[in-house]
Design a protein around this motif. Sequence first.
Motif, PDB file in Angstrom:
ATOM      1  N   SER A 104      -9.732   1.763 -65.862  1.00 23.93           N
ATOM      2  CA  SER A 104      -9.664   3.337 -65.582  1.00 23.93           C
ATOM      3  C   SER A 104      -9.138   3.535 -64.585  1.00 23.93           C
ATOM      4  CB  SER A 104     -11.438   2.917 -64.598  1.00 23.93           C
ATOM      5  OG  SER A 104     -11.985   4.795 -64.652  1.00 23.93           O
ATOM      6  N   MET A 154     -12.528   0.755 -71.946  1.00 17.65           N
ATOM      7  CA  MET A 154     -12.026   1.383 -70.594  1.00 17.65           C
ATOM      8  C   MET A 154     -10.898   2.400 -70.617  1.00 17.65           C
ATOM      9  SD  MET A 154     -13.938   2.829 -68.746  1.00 17.65           S
ATOM     10  CE  MET A 154     -15.934   1.316 -68.698  1.00 17.65           C
ATOM     11  N   VAL A 211     -16.453   5.639 -64.571  1.00 19.20           N
ATOM     12  CA  VAL A 211     -15.647   6.665 -64.881  1.00 19.20           C
ATOM     13  C   VAL A 211     -15.237   7.004 -64.093  1.00 19.20           C
ATOM     14  CG1 VAL A 211     -15.905   8.372 -66.059  1.00 19.20           C
ATOM     15  CG2 VAL A 211     -16.162   6.884 -67.560  1.00 19.20           C
ATOM     16  N   VAL A 259     -11.295   6.805 -70.773  1.00 23.04           N
ATOM     17  CA  VAL A 259     -11.297   7.398 -69.737  1.00 23.04           C
ATOM     18  C   VAL A 259      -9.672   8.011 -69.795  1.00 23.04           C
ATOM     19  CG1 VAL A 259     -10.128   7.092 -67.082  1.00 23.04           C
ATOM     20  CG2 VAL A 259     -12.109   5.342 -67.841  1.00 23.04           C
TER      21      VAL A 259
END
Length: 252
Positions: free
Chosen positions: A114, A30, A202, A34
Amino acid sequence: MPISRIAVGSLAEASQPEALKATLAEFISMLIFVFAGEGSGMAFAKLTNNGSTTPTGLIAEAIAHAFALFVAVSVGANISGGHVNPAVTFGAFVGGHITLIRSILYWIAQLLGSVVACLLLRLATGGLETSAFALSSGVTVWNAVVFEIVMTFGLVYTVYATAVDPKRGNLGIIAPIAIGFIVGANILAGGAFDGASMNPAVSFGPAVVSWTWDSHWVFWLGPFVGAGIAALIYEILFINQSHEQLRTSAEY
């Protein structure tokens, strides 16, 4: 039925080395996704005086997100399954492919990944804003919810068809490519309306770092509903029926 396979799991699962490694893999995937995706939008805005809102900027973001997700899914696939999205994890949970305990671990890791990515972007860019997802002029929250449901349905359906379905065979890198492509295509379709999140994590990272929460619930409700519908349809119509046909054939 998929509902019958839903499992809570045990708290002991949260301390198992394999589960912890998978959770860490989701965090790293992640963060990669991101940082590259959000960073591309920030870079394009800086280079073109906020040109990220132009058609060229939308295409650039779609390509960047498609490539970044392809990599993020690929590097996590053999460890955690490469979900890189709380909605994908929810779809896997609804289909009985992951326990609730493991899902919660993934959700925490995805959200933290994120947030950390957005904090690193702010640090690396000297304090530039990580823009939170927002609705375009004339787009209501329910317009955006429909967009998020449909786009996330397409994403999770693709995940099931290329990565979850036991009949998929050895597709190699086809699954990450297909997943990246559908996200890129959906950004082209919905990016001008609500940013085309399809991924609560996100949306969460930029919202936390910029502390902007306008209509934020849209980017949770839509993806989770779309993911749940996609999981149920694929499980009931394609996976369960195939298993039933195999059992019937074996009786003769």
